[in-house]
Design an enzyme around this catalytic site. Structure first.
Site, mmCIF file in Angstrom:
data_model
loop_
_atom_site.group_PDB
_atom_site.id
_atom_site.type_symbol
_atom_site.label_atom_id
_atom_site.label_comp_id
_atom_site.label_asym_id
_atom_site.label_seq_id
_atom_site.Cartn_x
_atom_site.Cartn_y
_atom_site.Cartn_z
ATOM 1 C CG ASN A 27 -60.885 -9.129 20.904
ATOM 2 O OD1 ASN A 27 -61.473 -10.216 20.161
ATOM 3 N ND2 ASN A 27 -60.726 -9.478 22.058
ATOM 4 N N GLY B 227 -52.472 -0.373 20.388
ATOM 5 C CA GLY B 227 -52.848 -0.803 18.977
ATOM 6 C C GLY B 227 -52.893 0.487 17.940
ATOM 7 C CD GLU B 228 -53.374 2.211 12.555
ATOM 8 O OE1 GLU B 228 -54.013 2.871 11.552
ATOM 9 O OE2 GLU B 228 -52.721 1.076 12.413
ATOM 10 C CG ASP B 229 -59.843 3.124 16.791
ATOM 11 O OD1 ASP B 229 -59.839 4.008 15.853
ATOM 12 O OD2 ASP B 229 -60.868 2.795 17.470
ATOM 13 C CG ASP C 143 -56.360 -4.818 12.146
ATOM 14 O OD1 ASP C 143 -55.820 -4.244 12.976
ATOM 15 O OD2 ASP C 143 -55.930 -5.762 11.503
#
Length: 397
Positions: A19, A291-293, A22
Site C-alpha cells: 500500500n 517498513g521504510e518510509d 515503496d
C-alpha cells in the site's frame, strides 16, 4: 550544464507494495528532485488508488496528471502514454521495468554504438531499500552489466558517508522544532483529526505496524496502567491484532471511532497526506512504525520509537534490525541502549511478556532517550541528504 529552458528529464517507475511503503519513499524523492533541483520528473505508478491515500488530490481515473510539479502517469501494460527516454531512469526497489521501456533502452543503446551522434540511453539506476548493514558501503554505486550490454547502477540509501544517504527535505528539522515548541499544536492536530479527550498530560502513542500479537499484549498493559494512554491506529493491518479485545469487528471501525478499555483509549485515525503524517509523529510521545518510509520519518520526528521490520525468511530481518540498532544506540548510555534494543527485538520476535516488561522498564519520555532522539537526525543525515547525493552521483556518472 542543463539550462532552465532545456531541463533534465528523469523517469521513476514504482510498483506499489504493501500500500504505502515503496510509493511513500518514491513520492518524497520525486517531489524533492522537482522542487529542489528543478528536474522534470515523470513518476510511473502501477496502483494510483493506493497512491491517492497519501496524495488525496490524485485522481486514480486519470492516466496522466501533475501534482507538486511532478507528472504522474499510470503504469499499466501496455503503457497508456508513450515513454520518451530522458536523462535518467530509476526503477524503485528492483521493480521490473515494462518490456516496451526495456526495448526502447536497448534500441537506443544499439543505435548509439553505430552512430556516436545518436541519442544515448538514459543513466539507469535501481534505487534499493534502506539498510544499515555494513556491506551496503561496498555495493553502493556499483554497475551491473545487463545481457543487452546496458549498465544498471545500484544506488543504496544508508546511514554513512559512503552510502547514498537519507531522504530529508530542506528545513524539515526547523519546521519540526517550531511545531514541537508550541504544545497547543499537537492538541489542535488531534482535534482536527477527530480525536477527542486527549489532554496535555496524557501519553499518546501512534501505531502503524504489521499484524503482531505483541500489540494486543501492549494494549492490555496500557489498559491496566496507572495513567491514561491514547493509542492512535489508522484503519489497517495492525488493528487485526486487536480483534480479541475489541467490542466490535475491525470491519465496522471508522475514522473517529473511540474505544475506551480501562486506562487505554484506542482512536481510529483518518487517512492523511505525508505532511500530516509527519505532524502526527511529531505530536506523539512514542511511535510504532513499519517498513521504510514511516521508519525514517519516525527518526526525523525526534521521538522514541519501535521499528516493526518486515519479516523475511530465516529471520534475516532481525540481522537488519540489529545493524540499525547498533548504529542508533552508539551514543546512548549502555543501560538505556540495552533496554531500547531489547524492546525492539522482543516486539519483532512477538515475545509478548518480554515486550511488556521492556516497555515498562524503559523510561519512554525520559530526558536521556529524548535528547538522543533529537540529536540522532542531525548525526544520521551526515551533512548531505539522499537527493543531493543522488544528483551528484548522476553528474559524476
Amino acid at each position: 550544464m542543463t539550462s532552465q529552458n532545456n531541463p533534465e528529464r528523469w523517469d521513476i517507475f514504482c510498483a506499489v507494495v504493501d500500500n504505502y511503503g515503496d510509493i511513500g519513499v518514491t513520492w518524497r524523492l520525486a517531489k524533492q528532485l522537482s522542487a529542489k533541483h528543478r528536474i522534470a520528473i515523470t513518476l510511473w505508478v502501477d496502483d494510483l488508488k493506493s497512491f491517492s491515500h497519501i496524495l488525496p488530490a490524485l485522481d486514480p481515473a486519470l492516466p496522466s496528471q501533475i501534482h507538486f510539479g511532478v507528472t504522474i502517469n499510470q503504469w499499466s501494460d501496455p503503457l497508456p502514454i508513450l515513454y520518451q527516454a530522458g536523462n535518467v531512469l530509476i526503477e524503485a526497489f528492483a521493480c521490473e521495468l515494462p518490456e516496451q521501456v526495456k526495448t526502447r533502452l536497448i534500441s537506443m543503446h544499439q543505435a548509439s554504438k553505430l552512430d556516436p551522434n545518436a541519442e544515448r540511453p538514459p543513466l539507469w539506476l535501481n534505487l534499493e531499500y534502506l539498510s544499515a548493514e555494513s556491506w551496503v558501503e561496498g555495493c553502493h554505486g556499483l554497475p551491473s552489466m545487463q545481457a543487452s550490454g546496458l549498465k544498471k547502477y545500484f544506488y543504496f540509501p544508508g546511514f554513512t558517508a559512503k552510502t547514498g544517504g537519507l531522504i530529508c527535505e530542506n528545513e524539515l528539522f526547523e519546521k519540526r522544532d517550531a511545531w514541537q515548541r508550541e504544545p497547543q499544536n499537537r492538541l489542535d492536530l488531534f482535534s482536527s483529526l477527530g480525536l477527542s479527550g486527549i489532554t496535555a498530560d496524557d501519553e499518546v502513542v501512534s501505531v502503524f505496524s504489521y499484524e503482531s500479537s505483541t500489540l494486543q499484549a501492549l494494549c492490555e498493559a496500557w489498559q491496566n496502567s496507572e495513567h491514561t494512554t491514547h493509542a492512535l491506529f489508522p484503519k489497517g493491518r495492525s488493528l487485526n491484532s486487536l480483534q480479541p479485545i475489541l467490542p466490535c469487528s475491525v470491519e465496522t471501525l471508522t475514522a473517529g471511532t473511540q474505544i475506551k478499555l480501562g486506562n487505554l483509549v484506542i482512536h481510529i485515525l483518518p487517512m492523511t497526506d505525508q505532511e500530516g503524517y509527519d505532524k502526527l509523529l511529531w505530536s506523539c510521545d512514542f511511535n510504532i512504525v513499519r517498513g521504510e518510509d514511516s521508519f525514517l520519518r519516525a527518526q526525523w520526528a525526534a521521538k522514541p520509537f519501535i521499528w516493526h521490520i518486515y519479516a523475511q525468511e530465516d529471520d534475516y530481518h532481525l540481522i537488519k534490525l540489529d545493524a540499525f540498532m547498533q548504529l542508533y544506540c552508539n551514543n546512548l548510555p549502555p543501560e538505556l541502549a540495552k533496554s531500547w534494543k531489547a524492546l525492539n527485538l522482543a516486539f519483532n520476535k512477538e515475545q509478548q511478556e518480554l515486550t511488556v516488561s521492556h516497555w515498562q522498564k524503559l523510561n519512554l519520555i525520559g530526558l536521556p532517550l529524548l535528547r538522543h532522539a533529537k540529536q540522532w537526525p542531525i548525526d544520521a543525515i551526515n551533512d548531505v541528504d539522499l537527493v543531493s547525493r543522488l544528483v551528484q552521483f548522476v553528474k559524476n556518472s
